[in-house]
Design a protein around this motif. Structure first.
Motif, PDB file in Angstrom:
ATOM      1  N   GLU A 199       0.846  -1.199   0.000  1.00  0.00           N
ATOM      2  CA  GLU A 199       0.000   0.000   0.000  1.00  0.00           C
ATOM      3  C   GLU A 199       0.888   1.258   0.000  1.00  0.00           C
ATOM      4  O   GLU A 199       0.765   2.120   0.878  1.00  0.00           O
ATOM      5  N   PRO A 200       1.787   1.382  -0.979  1.00  0.00           N
ATOM      6  CA  PRO A 200       2.720   2.509  -0.954  1.00  0.00           C
ATOM      7  C   PRO A 200       2.054   3.871  -1.092  1.00  0.00           C
ATOM      8  O   PRO A 200       2.519   4.853  -0.500  1.00  0.00           O
ATOM      9  N   GLU A 201       0.974   3.951  -1.844  1.00  0.00           N
ATOM     10  CA  GLU A 201       0.328   5.248  -2.029  1.00  0.00           C
ATOM     11  C   GLU A 201      -0.346   5.722  -0.740  1.00  0.00           C
ATOM     12  O   GLU A 201      -0.248   6.893  -0.370  1.00  0.00           O
ATOM     13  N   MET A 202      -1.023   4.812  -0.038  1.00  0.00           N
ATOM     14  CA  MET A 202      -1.634   5.206   1.219  1.00  0.00           C
ATOM     15  C   MET A 202      -0.560   5.465   2.278  1.00  0.00           C
ATOM     16  O   MET A 202      -0.739   6.316   3.159  1.00  0.00           O
ATOM     17  N   ALA A 203       0.554   4.760   2.182  1.00  0.00           N
ATOM     18  CA  ALA A 203       1.672   5.044   3.088  1.00  0.00           C
ATOM     19  C   ALA A 203       2.171   6.469   2.861  1.00  0.00           C
ATOM     20  O   ALA A 203       2.480   7.203   3.813  1.00  0.00           O
ATOM     21  N   ARG A 204       2.242   6.868   1.598  1.00  0.00           N
ATOM     22  CA  ARG A 204       2.676   8.225   1.270  1.00  0.00           C
ATOM     23  C   ARG A 204       1.675   9.262   1.815  1.00  0.00           C
ATOM     24  O   ARG A 204       2.070  10.315   2.332  1.00  0.00           O
ATOM     25  N   VAL A 205       0.386   8.956   1.715  1.00  0.00           N
ATOM     26  CA  VAL A 205      -0.632   9.858   2.248  1.00  0.00           C
ATOM     27  C   VAL A 205      -0.499   9.972   3.773  1.00  0.00           C
ATOM     28  O   VAL A 205      -0.636  11.058   4.350  1.00  0.00           O
ATOM     29  N   LEU A 206      -0.230   8.858   4.417  1.00  0.00           N
ATOM     30  CA  LEU A 206      -0.066   8.873   5.874  1.00  0.00           C
ATOM     31  C   LEU A 206       1.162   9.694   6.271  1.00  0.00           C
ATOM     32  O   LEU A 206       1.114  10.470   7.240  1.00  0.00           O
ATOM     33  N   ILE A 207       2.254   9.549   5.551  1.00  0.00           N
ATOM     34  CA  ILE A 207       3.444  10.355   5.846  1.00  0.00           C
ATOM     35  C   ILE A 207       3.104  11.841   5.754  1.00  0.00           C
ATOM     36  O   ILE A 207       3.456  12.638   6.629  1.00  0.00           O
ATOM     37  N   ALA A 208       2.413  12.229   4.686  1.00  0.00           N
ATOM     38  CA  ALA A 208       2.044  13.631   4.507  1.00  0.00           C
ATOM     39  C   ALA A 208       1.163  14.121   5.660  1.00  0.00           C
ATOM     40  O   ALA A 208       1.298  15.264   6.117  1.00  0.00           O
ATOM     41  N   TYR A 209       0.273  13.267   6.139  1.00  0.00           N
ATOM     42  CA  TYR A 209      -0.614  13.623   7.243  1.00  0.00           C
ATOM     43  C   TYR A 209       0.192  13.845   8.528  1.00  0.00           C
ATOM     44  O   TYR A 209      -0.041  14.811   9.267  1.00  0.00           O
ATOM     45  N   LEU A 210       1.146  12.964   8.797  1.00  0.00           N
ATOM     46  CA  LEU A 210       1.958  13.064  10.007  1.00  0.00           C
ATOM     47  C   LEU A 210       2.927  14.244   9.961  1.00  0.00           C
ATOM     48  O   LEU A 210       3.313  14.780  11.008  1.00  0.00           O
ATOM     49  N   ALA A 211       3.317  14.634   8.746  1.00  0.00           N
ATOM     50  CA  ALA A 211       4.294  15.710   8.581  1.00  0.00           C
ATOM     51  C   ALA A 211       3.656  17.072   8.365  1.00  0.00           C
ATOM     52  O   ALA A 211       4.359  18.085   8.306  1.00  0.00           O
ATOM     53  N   ALA A 212       2.339  17.123   8.250  1.00  0.00           N
ATOM     54  CA  ALA A 212       1.648  18.374   7.940  1.00  0.00           C
ATOM     55  C   ALA A 212       1.732  19.368   9.094  1.00  0.00           C
ATOM     56  O   ALA A 212       1.836  18.981  10.268  1.00  0.00           O
ATOM     57  N   PRO A 213       1.690  20.655   8.790  1.00  0.00           N
ATOM     58  CA  PRO A 213       1.673  21.668   9.858  1.00  0.00           C
ATOM     59  C   PRO A 213       0.554  21.456  10.866  1.00  0.00           C
ATOM     60  O   PRO A 213       0.699  21.789  12.043  1.00  0.00           O
ATOM     61  N   SER A 214      -0.562  20.878  10.431  1.00  0.00           N
ATOM     62  CA  SER A 214      -1.694  20.637  11.335  1.00  0.00           C
ATOM     63  C   SER A 214      -1.360  19.611  12.427  1.00  0.00           C
ATOM     64  O   SER A 214      -2.058  19.532  13.443  1.00  0.00           O
ATOM     65  N   ALA A 215      -0.305  18.817  12.210  1.00  0.00           N
ATOM     66  CA  ALA A 215       0.099  17.827  13.210  1.00  0.00           C
ATOM     67  C   ALA A 215       1.045  18.410  14.259  1.00  0.00           C
ATOM     68  O   ALA A 215       1.342  17.752  15.267  1.00  0.00           O
ATOM     69  N   ALA A 216       1.502  19.629  14.032  1.00  0.00           N
ATOM     70  CA  ALA A 216       2.573  20.196  14.856  1.00  0.00           C
ATOM     71  C   ALA A 216       2.196  20.317  16.334  1.00  0.00           C
ATOM     72  O   ALA A 216       3.007  20.012  17.217  1.00  0.00           O
TER      73      ALA A 216
END
Length: 249
Positions: free
Chosen positions: A212-229
């Motif tokens: 599931e590399p594409e969903m893994a990429r989406v999860l990385i973006a979610y964890l790295a987003a400014p909203s996660a800060a």
């Protein structure tokens, strides 16, 4: 992200280091709601050794889509072809903290000399077998304490250092700040003195065998987003969203 709900029913399989655990658990709960994608998580250290460590899981062929671990270890896995060369990203960095059992006397951590004095008289100290522990082991040698402390030193594997301190099996414990803060039964004394502090960057990468590399990429973006800060800061880490020169997906 709601458009992903109907097209990504398969779970994303993650192996995560304990240092990012507190922030991760809160953020992943939001990710699952936002995307309708289940995340299945295993925990392991960044450093090789234990069968549950992230390197060991990948070497054994455990099916994983994403790993979150110390950047140095991740880079080594990229070099070995176990993590994809593209798509990895820094998430947060964290220093090493000091803890004692709840209510116990607190060592002076205002300077390296003060901490050395406290450690010389400690009945026992504990540190982890992962990134912070590797640094602490070298630090104790550099400070001339390894021989002095001898068998009063305990390296902890398979559980948080704070749990060992809470049971009274060590007087002083060292681990990433974010791993000490959630542990009941201990008092967080503070970070290591600045002159001997060591900060570790934690990063996410897509496993070479990901299904599931594409969903893994989406999860990385979610964890790295400014909203996660905010969540990451609350856990005791510094979010990589604060670093303008971090690698991009």
């Amino acid at each position: 992200m709601s458009a992903l709900k109907s097209s990504n029913a398969n779970a994303v399989r993650v192996a995560c280091s304990g240092a990012f655990k507190a922030a991760y658990q809160e953020l992943v709960a939001g990710f699952e709601i936002a995307t309708g994608t289940q995340v299945v998580t295993a925990w392991g250290s960044s450093a090789a050794g234990a069968p549950t460590s992230i390197p060991a899981r990948l070497e054994a062929g455990e099916p994983l889509d994403l790993v979150i671990m110390a950047r140095e270890g991740l880079d080594g896995l990229v070099d070995r072809g176990l993590v994809a060369a593209a798509g990895h990203m820094d998430l947060a960095r964290c220093g090493i903290g000091v803890a004692v059992r709840t209510g116990a006397p607190r060592p002076d951590v205002s300077s390296a000399d003060a901490l050395v004095g406290a450690l010389k008289h400690a009945k026992g100290i504990a540190y982890s077998s992962s990134a912070s522990g590797i640094y602490l082991k070298g630090l104790l040698h550099r400070l001339g304490l390894a021989e002095t402390l001898g068998n009063r030193i305990r390296q902890v594997e398979g559980e948080p250092v704070g749990a060992v301190v809470a049971r009274g099996e060590a007087e002083i414990g060292f681990q990433q700040v974010s791993e000490l803060l959630p542990v009941p039964g201990i008092d967080f004394v503070g970070p290591l003195p600045a002159e001997i502090q060591h900060t570790t960057m934690f990063a996410a990468g897509i496993a070479a065998g990901a299904t599931e590399p594409e969903m893994a990429r989406v999860l990385i973006a979610y964890l790295a987003a400014p909203s996660a800060a905010t969540t990451i800061r609350r856990s005791g880490m510094e979010p990589a969203a604060d670093f303008p020169d971090r690698p991009k997906l």
